[in-house]
Design an enzyme around this catalytic site. Structure first.
Site, PDB file in Angstrom:
ATOM      1  N   ASP A 185      11.330 -19.767-104.200  1.00  0.00           N
ATOM      2  CA  ASP A 185      11.260 -18.604-103.313  1.00  0.00           C
ATOM      3  C   ASP A 185      11.176 -19.044-101.849  1.00  0.00           C
ATOM      4  O   ASP A 185      10.672 -20.124-101.544  1.00  0.00           O
ATOM      5  CB  ASP A 185      10.030 -17.758-103.691  1.00  0.00           C
ATOM      6  CG  ASP A 185      10.121 -16.339-103.161  1.00  0.00           C
ATOM      7  OD1 ASP A 185      11.206 -15.930-102.698  1.00  0.00           O
ATOM      8  OD2 ASP A 185       9.096 -15.631-103.212  1.00  0.00           O
ATOM      9  N   ASN A 228      16.636  -8.769-108.974  1.00  0.00           N
ATOM     10  CA  ASN A 228      17.358  -9.124-107.745  1.00  0.00           C
ATOM     11  C   ASN A 228      18.637  -8.306-107.546  1.00  0.00           C
ATOM     12  O   ASN A 228      19.228  -8.327-106.462  1.00  0.00           O
ATOM     13  CB  ASN A 228      17.675 -10.631-107.711  1.00  0.00           C
ATOM     14  CG  ASN A 228      16.460 -11.507-107.424  1.00  0.00           C
ATOM     15  OD1 ASN A 228      16.357 -12.630-107.909  1.00  0.00           O
ATOM     16  ND2 ASN A 228      15.515 -11.016-106.624  1.00  0.00           N
TER      17      ASN A 228
HETATM   18  C1  IPE Z   1      11.576 -14.281-107.574  1.00  0.00           C
HETATM   19  O1  IPE Z   1      11.639 -14.172-106.202  1.00  0.00           O
HETATM   20  C2  IPE Z   1      12.969 -14.455-108.126  1.00  0.00           C
HETATM   21  C3  IPE Z   1      13.598 -15.737-107.842  1.00  0.00           C
HETATM   22  C4  IPE Z   1      13.073 -16.744-107.202  1.00  0.00           C
HETATM   23  C5  IPE Z   1      14.935 -15.876-108.346  1.00  0.00           C
HETATM   24  P1  IPE Z   1      11.715 -12.752-105.483  1.00  0.00           P
HETATM   25  O2  IPE Z   1      11.824 -13.053-104.023  1.00  0.00           O
HETATM   26  O3  IPE Z   1      12.779 -11.923-106.071  1.00  0.00           O
HETATM   27  O4  IPE Z   1      10.300 -12.125-105.864  1.00  0.00           O
HETATM   28  P2  IPE Z   1       9.468 -10.968-105.187  1.00  0.00           P
HETATM   29  O5  IPE Z   1      10.392  -9.807-104.996  1.00  0.00           O
HETATM   30  O6  IPE Z   1       8.975 -11.485-103.876  1.00  0.00           O
HETATM   31  O7  IPE Z   1       8.342 -10.702-106.137  1.00  0.00           O
HETATM   32  C1  IPE Z   2      14.612 -16.932-103.248  1.00  0.00           C
HETATM   33  O1  IPE Z   2      14.602 -16.671-101.887  1.00  0.00           O
HETATM   34  C2  IPE Z   2      16.002 -16.874-103.816  1.00  0.00           C
HETATM   35  C3  IPE Z   2      16.264 -15.689-104.652  1.00  0.00           C
HETATM   36  C4  IPE Z   2      15.392 -14.794-105.005  1.00  0.00           C
HETATM   37  C5  IPE Z   2      17.632 -15.538-105.118  1.00  0.00           C
HETATM   38  P1  IPE Z   2      14.471 -15.211-101.307  1.00  0.00           P
HETATM   39  O2  IPE Z   2      15.845 -14.685-101.036  1.00  0.00           O
HETATM   40  O3  IPE Z   2      13.646 -14.343-102.184  1.00  0.00           O
HETATM   41  O4  IPE Z   2      13.730 -15.490 -99.938  1.00  0.00           O
HETATM   42  P2  IPE Z   2      12.567 -14.654 -99.264  1.00  0.00           P
HETATM   43  O5  IPE Z   2      11.513 -14.442-100.301  1.00  0.00           O
HETATM   44  O6  IPE Z   2      13.184 -13.370 -98.826  1.00  0.00           O
HETATM   45  O7  IPE Z   2      12.108 -15.512 -98.139  1.00  0.00           O
HETATM   46 MG    MG Z   3      11.669 -13.943-102.280  1.00  0.00          MG
END
Ligand code: IPE
Ligand code: IPE
Ligand code: MG
Length: 239
Positions: A27, A75
């Site tokens: 993340d 997602n």
């Molecule tokens: C969890 O991260 C999913 C992945 C890393 C693929 P998210 O960024 O989607 O999680 P939330 O929304 O902050 O809980």
């Molecule tokens: C994790 O990074 C990757 C996926 C969930 C695909 P994020 O896109 O969630 O990055 P933040 O949490 O917005 O920084």
């Molecule tokens: Mg995230």
């Protein structure tokens, strides 16, 4: 004996030993890019570089399995252009890295409902799984369109078709049935939540949270998490 007890013995304390299976909630790509006033896609791109580097490190560190959360079933709520960027990066990652997996005895697996992705991606994945199926080095499991609650519901439905619904019967139907028990769950970016990842498998996993954003996560961080894991005392409810 419960599946957990069967996998770890009698839980008589002592240090945790060497981790076999590590999972990571990768993340923070978006925040990493934002800090640099760059588009989110730039963060995701650097995130893919980190995936490559950490997968190599896991192999070199002798892990049996590394599971990476790449795209959750939630997602899909993101804007279409971000989803399309992520799917494009998934395509090019499989195309560019498959030969390395083949050459290095890495077995690729997918957890989650990846069949619901675009047909050309499903084809790429199925080919990659088939070409690495006989490898017996590190297993790299990528969670795609993965949601743990959905996985458990699917597993329970399949278990019910076969007989009584017991924890063992459900566990045998989980997407992770081909992987060793989960030892250590890591999440980057400072969020302290599971976001629908490996809820069942995490029952007795150790957890390691770091503020480091995924594009900044290095093999040294993985080594640090593994070292801490080794020094922890796992009890599994025993004493
Ligand atoms: C969890 O991260 C999913 C992945 C890393 C693929 P998210 O960024 O989607 O999680 P939330 O929304 O902050 O809980
Ligand atoms: C994790 O990074 C990757 C996926 C969930 C695909 P994020 O896109 O969630 O990055 P933040 O949490 O917005 O920084
Ligand atoms: Mg995230």
């Amino acid at each position: 004996m419960t599946p957990i007890a069967a996998s770890i013995g009698d839980g008589d304390g002592g240090s945790a030993g060497k981790a076999r299976h590590v999972a990571i909630i990768m993340d923070g790509n978006g925040r990493w890019a934002k800090k640099r006033m760059m588009p989110r896609a730039f963060g995701h791109k650097r995130g893919v570089d980190t995936v490559r580097e950490i997968a190599r490190a896991a192999r070199e560190m002798g892990l049996e399995a590394l599971t990476l959360y790449a795209f959750s079933s939630e997602n899909w709520k993101r804007p279409a252009d971000e989803i399309s960027d992520l799917m494009g990066m998934l395509r090019s990652f499989i195309r560019s890295d498959l030969e390395e997996f083949v050459a290095n005895n890495v077995r690729l697996r997918i957890i989650g409902d990846y069949q619901a992705l675009a047909p050309d991606i499903v084809e790429l994945i199925d080919d990659a799984i088939a070409r690495t199926a006989a490898n017996d080095g590190t297993t790299l499991a990528i969670a795609l369109n993965y949601g743990s609650q959905q996985e458990i519901a699917r597993a329970a439905a399949r278990a019910a078709e076969k007989g009584p619904i017991t924890p063992e019967a459900i566990e045998a139907e989980l997407d992770t049935a081909c992987l060793p028990p989960l030892d250590l769950l890591i999440r980057t970016s400072g969020e302290i939540r599971l976001s629908n990842f490996l809820l069942w498998q995490a029952a007795y996993a150790e957890m390691w949270f770091t503020d480091v954003l995924w594009p900044d996560f290095k093999p040294a961080h993985l080594a640090e998490a593994l070292a801490q894991f080794t020094s922890r005392e796992r009890r599994f409810g025993g004493r």
